[in-house]
Design a protein around this motif. Structure first.
Motif: not given
Length: 896
Positions: A789, A791, A836
């Motif tokens: 992921s 951010d 995100k």
């Protein structure tokens, strides 16, 4: 009122044919071959209690001789499954019955048979009963005894099959005639256990039936179905009805004896069953494992999931003892024999050897007969218990160490019968395959502090053990080949990893599942072996039931980082100058500390800006660090190094930051020196702090991977900040330029505090930064690769700071008093936003996040009077002013 099982019924599972193929509801079920048909208790007798209904049930399959062919003891809530292979299909009937008392009454059961098309599967011509096929290696002579063996399907139980022997003929041209010659017809042939076994001693009659005998004649057979009258085909699917090709007989006489062919029972070499699911009463049904602070994990459940069960052939010897000169079974012997009988009924096909003995008292001839009769007594007990007599071999061996003289006279020296108690016995020997399931492997993680792991078998009972050396309910724990515990009912493992136990340098465990030494690479697991044994599944004593492997909790991180020594750019203007020639008290130095730092930072930034073109490696630190944490992160070790490195492409970006800072400086004030009309300010462009890290450790599996250890690796990139800047301005100076009255107040305050050796600052700081955190990848050796992921974050804020400081001394005629005050008030607020980017089963998505801190006010004060200090502090950081409720924003999918 009667108790027990009134009737059993078919559960509906498995294929059962209808009445067209002979099924009779409630009496006879005709089933398809090679598949389990399941039965259950259909009705209980009215006097049966609920407690009775929970007892284990004995299921038995009786053959037509009323002998138990198979018996199993299973829990009452289990269904019983039985299947009939194709070779045993036919008119032969079995009878299935169930009882919880152990007494079968032939009233509550069902008859069962299998139905399959009639086929001839294989054939043999042999020289002796049950011998090897000799068609390709041997030529018989006429009058010689010949054995025919046919393997069938769908014919078991027929007693009127016809076998026709054909002579293979050749015409003058060497061609096959349409129909060969029938040499002999053998009637009323029986199919027993799916086989036709014929003893053929009358080939001398064949010799006289042929007038044109060749040097070698070839024969084969056809089999006539007793119902349809048609020839039975083989399994090839091409309609071939000729079988056992070819029996070869040379033109030579060996015997003139003529006898009728004879049906024979198949020669059976009894072997114990392998790998059958069993329900021995010496058993445990489940095993729970509970780690400290966790929930119980069912690591064994009635054999489910147990794989690679190895065959361990066990030999068991039991002895039954008798009184002097007696064949009567004692009460203790009856109980022992019944226990053995139940075991033998549930373990088919093993041969039982009974060996009788007698002591030396009495005449040897008498004792020979006595020993044989003792063996026969035990044999009759087994036969009455429905055990197949074909499995039992009995023999008497007379006296143990006989002492009679050559004339057969008893030696009167041996008269004390008590000394020979153990010689008056029958030894019962048989073989079976004990359940030797492979050891259950359970993996976990621990540090240097022991973690208790509880092992607890469920429904553990060894009273009905059949082994020569009885199993017991004791549980043994071994570690490093030493016995650590020996308890009944349950056992607790004080689990500790080998790393935590030995304290060896962590570099030995650079790959956590293994330990590297000068002698080689070994598993890093500290193994605890748990022995729980019973006849069911884990019967072999030297094979551990559970191997708890404890791995170290070490986590490794390899970190690469770029960090600039100083700011990318820094400038200030219109600040008061301080020098050694103009010293100030410590209190004043504290209040103007930031101004001094501003001058120092500006100088450093100016010097380093010149080095960018010539020696960019001096600006950066390239960090390389290898770190280990273990023992629940209480122990740490680090191997690190810093390397100066020329990375021109990266530094070119930082040069751009400097150019931006210069433009801002020119806009807000230009040079460092004071310029009338311009307020004091400080401006800083923060250097990027970049970090890349690779970490790896062991983690316990979850879900279907519980009890296993995964090696997990993570890759992470981070920049905090990626870029940032701050601007600080003197609010007192700004206020002084706004109105003469404000300027007078500020000047008056500064003069008053200066007289008290103090000062005041009132500044506003505006700042902002961009950052990113990229969890790029996670690799799990059990569950696979997990996408990372990203951010992306931004933060902007304002911080207003007021600082006041003074120190004053007051003298009177009797004493001197000193008072000091230091106070600071800060008001700040910031706004943060984050984006995100992640993925799930639906696709790639982004989730925006917003935040506002509200207005946070903090006040701190310190008052010192004659050495006595009083501190005062309060803040509204838990409940800020103007705190707004920011709504949660839903995720939005970018790619499906």
């Amino acid at each position: 009122m009667a108790k027990g099982i009134k009737k059993i019924i078919w559960t509906g599972e498995g294929k059962v044919y209808n009445a067209n193929k002979g099924s009779i509801p409630g009496q006879l079920v005709v089933v398809a071959p090679d598949q389990y048909v399941w039965f259950k208790i259909g009705e209980w007798q009215p006097g049966t209690t609920d407690q009775d209904k929970k007892k284990d049930i004995k299921w038995a399959v009786f053959n037509e001789r009323n002998i138990i062919d198979l018996q199993k003891t299973i829990p009452s809530n289990f269904n019983y499954g039985y299947k009939i292979p194709k070779k045993l299909c036919g008119p032969y009937l079995w009878y299935i019955e169930a009882t919880w008392s152990g007494n079968f009454d032939s009233k509550s059961g069902l008859k069962i048979r299998g139905d399959s098309p009639a086929k001839i599967v294989d054939s043999r011509w042999t020289q002796n009963e049950g011998g090897a096929d000799v068609r390709k290696t041997y030529q018989f002579s006429y009058g010689e005894l010949i054995w025919l063996r046919l393997f069938t399907e769908g014919l078991n139980g027929y007693e009127n099959v016809e076998v026709r022997v054909f002579r293979k003929l050749r015409s003058a041209m060497g061609l096959w005639p349409k129909d060969d010659e029938v040499t002999r017809k053998i009637y009323r042939v029986s199919v027993i256990d799916g086989e036709i076994n014929l003893k053929i001693p009358n080939t001398y009659a064949w010799y006289h039936s042929m007038n044109d005998r060749a040097d070698v004649e070839e024969f084969y057979v056809r089999v006539v179905h007793p119902v349809t009258g048609k020839y039975i085909e083989d399994t090839g699917g091409k309609g071939d009805t000729a079988h056992a090709r070819f029996l070869r007989i040379k033109n030579k006489l060996k015997s003139r004896v003529v006898e009728a062919p004879e049906n024979r029972t198949p020669v059976t070499i009894y072997q114990p069953d392998k790998n059958e699911a069993r329900f021995e009463l010496c058993k445990f049904e489940q095993i729970n494992l509970t780690e400290a602070g966790g929930k119980p994990v069912l690591i064994f459940d009635n054999g489910k999931g147990v794989k690679n069960i190895s065959d361990k052939r066990e030999t068991t010897l039991e002895s039954i003892y008798f009184k002097f000169d007696s064949t009567e079974l004692l009460p203790a012997s009856l109980k022992q024999l019944n226990n053995i009988l139940q075991f033998l009924l549930e373990h088919r096909h093993s041969t039982i050897q009974l060996d009788g003995f007698a002591c030396v008292i009495g005449k040897q001839n008498h004792n020979n007969v006595l020993s044989e009769n003792r063996a026969k007594t035990v044999r009759e007990f087994f036969i009455k218990g429905k055990l197949d007599p074909n499995r039992i071999k009995a023999a008497g061996h007379g006296e143990v160490n006989p002492t009679d003289d050559k004339m057969g006279r008893d030696n009167i020296k041996y008269k004390n019968e008590y000394d020979y108690t153990n010689n008056r016995r029958v030894d019962i020997a048989f073989e079976y395959y004990g359940h030797n399931a492979h050891t259950i492997i359970y993996q976990t993680i621990s540090g240097s502090t022991s973690k208790n792991i509880l092992i607890q078998p469920i429904n553990f009972d060894t009273k009905a053990c059949f082994d020569r050396k009885k199993h017991d309910k004791m549980i043994t724990l071994l570690n490093l080949n030493e016995e650590k515990a020996h308890n009944e009912g349950s056992i607790t493992i004080p689990a500790i990893s080998s790393m935590g136990k030995t304290g060896i340098m962590p570099i030995d465990y650079i790959w956590p599942t293994h330990k590297a030494t000068l002698k080689g690479i070994y598993s890093s697991a500290n193994e605890y072996l748990v022995h729980i044994h019973s006849c069911r599944y884990f019967s072999v004593r030297n094979n551990p039931t559970i191997n708890v492997q404890v791995y170290p909790d070490v986590e490794w991180t390899l970190e690469f980082s770029y960090n600039f020594v100083n700011s990318a750019a820094y400038t200030h203007g219109n600040l008061p100058e301080y020098s050694r020639n103009n010293p100030k008290p410590d209190e004043v130095k504290e209040i103007i500390r930031e101004n001094r730092k501003a001058q120092s930072k500006a100088v450093s930034s100016g010097i380093e800006s010149k080095r960018i073109q010539n020696s960019p490696e001096m600006l950066t630190n390239f960090g390389l660090k290898l770190q280990a944490e273990w023992n629940d992160k209480q122990s740490k070790a680090e191997v690190g190094a810093e390397f100066g490195k020329k990375i021109r492409r990266v530094l070119d970006v930082f040069i751009k930051y400097k150019e931006i800072a210069d433009k801002v400086k020119d806009t807000v004030g230009g040079a460092v020196k004071k310029i009338p009309g311009k307020p004091p300010f400080m401006f800083e462009v923060q250097s990027p702090a970049l970090n890349a890290a690779i970490s790896w450790s062991l983690q316990k599996g979850e879900g279907k991977y519980v009890g296993k250890i995964a090696t997990v690796g993570k890759l992470n990139f981070k920049g905090d900040p990626l870029i940032g800047a701050s601007f600080t301005i003197d609010l007192l100076a700004v206020g002084s330029r706004m109105h003469p009255l404000v300027a007078a107040m500020v000047t008056g305050t500064e003069l008053a505090l200066s007289a008290l050796n103090g000062g005041i600052t009132f500044e506003a700081k505006f700042y902002g930064k961009l950052s990113f955190d990229f969890n790029a990848l996670e690799i799990n050796s059990l569950s696979g690769i997990k996408a990372g992921s990203l951010d992306l974050g931004a933060e902007m804020g304002i911080e207003i700071t007021l600082k006041i400081n003074f120190a004053v001394k007051y003298k009177s005629w009797f004493m001197e008093v000193e008072v000091k005050l230091r106070a600071q008030g800060v008001a700040k607020a910031y706004f943060a936003a984050k984006l995100k980017i992640d993925s799930d089963q639906k696709g790639v998505f982004y989730t925006p996040e917003l935040g506002f801190s509200g207005l946070i006010f903090t006040f701190e004060a310190e008052v010192v009077v004659q050495g006595f200090k009083r501190m005062l502090k309060f803040s509204n950081d838990k409940e800020p002013f103007l705190k707004a409720d920011v709504p949660d924003l839903t995720k939005q999918y970018i790619l499906p």
